[in-house]
Design an enzyme around this catalytic site. Structure first.
Site, PDB file in Angstrom:
ATOM      1  CB  SER A   1      40.305  38.902  33.690  1.00 18.99           C
ATOM      2  OG  SER A   1      41.321  39.868  33.881  1.00 18.99           O
TER       3      SER A   1
ATOM      4  CE1 TYR B   1      39.555  41.822  28.936  1.00 17.91           C
ATOM      5  CE2 TYR B   1      40.506  41.877  31.144  1.00 17.91           C
ATOM      6  CZ  TYR B   1      40.268  41.203  29.957  1.00 17.91           C
ATOM      7  OH  TYR B   1      40.751  39.915  29.791  1.00 17.91           O
TER       8      TYR B   1
ATOM      9  CG  LEU C   1      39.657  30.554  25.262  1.00 17.60           C
ATOM     10  CD1 LEU C   1      40.955  29.970  24.733  1.00 17.60           C
ATOM     11  CD2 LEU C   1      39.649  30.546  26.776  1.00 17.60           C
TER      12      LEU C   1
ATOM     13  CD  GLU D   1      42.751  44.654  34.832  1.00 21.60           C
ATOM     14  OE1 GLU D   1      41.987  45.591  35.138  1.00 21.60           O
ATOM     15  OE2 GLU D   1      43.985  44.768  34.871  1.00 21.60           O
TER      16      GLU D   1
END
Length: 327
Positions: free
Chosen positions: A128, A152, A83, A130
């Protein structure tokens, strides 16, 4: 009843680390949490969930395979949760190289550490939303194309591909949970949801201020972080390693989020919120939504908190904090 299981949580001091540590401890699992520098790390999340006293906090540079191997050798974990890494999309445009290194190199070093040491640990990688870029109203599943827009997102997509590569090349039980936006009272105010809730609470308490936000049209699939860590934990309990999207399957516009938050405090958001184009990110994705079908089918997991309920939970928590601070 056999030996106690051990889990290593890399990046334990963040929002998800704090909730995951609590969840695993409650399941009777020994938790070793790592941070690049435990002496400087923010520990309030772990304090909030009451996990700080019960975990073992150790230092780890997760981009260094040798450091990873000695950690795996020392603790012989059954589970490793990755994480760590730079967690702000906005910051990734300012520090792209650092973002890539902290996410991609760390994932590679952890996987390589597991492979080289012969560890039997199951590996969870924090993916993610994203990675999928703009979903244009079509909810993304783990099989959707990866079309990241931000540095990211590029880093998270690369890490997810590395995980798949190690799983298929070396038979390691390694999975990516593609988590869509998930919030909690532990979020710092650099996250827009926390920024909105904090401003609404302050204004309701008599602080005269305006709230400046970027593009109010953006829509996100926002869920409740304490529920999402349960999905992470279940992903490592499956017979087969499978990548899964963790999301609510619903979207809310930023303007709606602001409306609900101010409404909770009895305020009309239109009197306080302004949109400042300068705050919008380069290449902002307009809509991001996840398909939760596979999580429900395979993990028996579904989101219980989203939309107006989610905003209400955040506002209630912020209100409580302010009230106790003023007393």
């Amino acid at each position: 009843a056999g030996m106690k299981k051990t889990a290593i949580i890399v990046g334990v001091t963040g929002q998800d680390g704090a909730y995951l540590a609590r969840l695993l401890l409650d399941k009777g699992i020994r938790v070793v949490g790592t941070s690049r520098n435990p002496d400087l790390a923010p520990l309030h999340g772990l304090k909030q969930t009451g996990a700080l006293e019960e975990i073992e906090l150790v230092s780890l540079d997760s981009t260094d395979p040798r450091a990873v191997i000695s950690l795996l050798t020392a603790f012989d974990p059954q589970m490793v949760f990755n994480l760590g890494g730079q967690s702000s999309v906005g910051d990734s445009f300012v520090h792209p190289a650092r973002t890539m290194a902290s996410i991609v190199n760390a994932t590679g070093a952890l996987l390589e550490g597991i492979r080289v040491s012969g560890s039997k640990a199951r590996f969870y990688n924090a993916g993610s939303s994203e990675s999928f870029g703009d979903t244009h109203g079509v909810p993304a599943s783990a099989d959707s194309a990866l079309r990241p827009l931000s540095p990211y997102g590029v880093a998270k997509a690369s890490a997810a591909m590395l995980v798949k590569s190690y799983r298929e090349s070396f038979g390691i039980f390694a999975v990516t949970g593609h988590l869509f936006n998930h919030e909690s009272p532990l979020r710092p105010t650099r996250f827009v949801t926390a920024k909105i809730v904090h401003a609404a609470a302050m204004i309701a308490a008599g602080d005269e201020q305006k709230l400046s936000l970027g593009d109010l049209r953006i829509a996100r699939d926002w869920g409740w972080a304490p529920e999402y860590v349960e999905a992470m934990s279940r992903m490592l309990e499956q017979d087969e390693p499978v990548d899964i999207v963790v999301a609510t399957g619903t979207i809310m516009k930023l303007s709606e989020f602001a409306e609900y938050a101010f409404d909770w405090f009895g305020l009309d958001w239109r009197n306080y919120v302004t949109s400042d184009p300068g705050l919008a990110r380069p290449n902002e994705l307009l809509t991001s939504c996840g398909d939760p079908a596979k999580a429900e089918r395979i993990l028996g997991w579904r989101a219980a908190t989203y939309g107006k309920d989610l905003v209400g939970q955040l506002c209630g928590a912020a209100h409580k904090v302010l009230r106790s601070a003023s007393n």
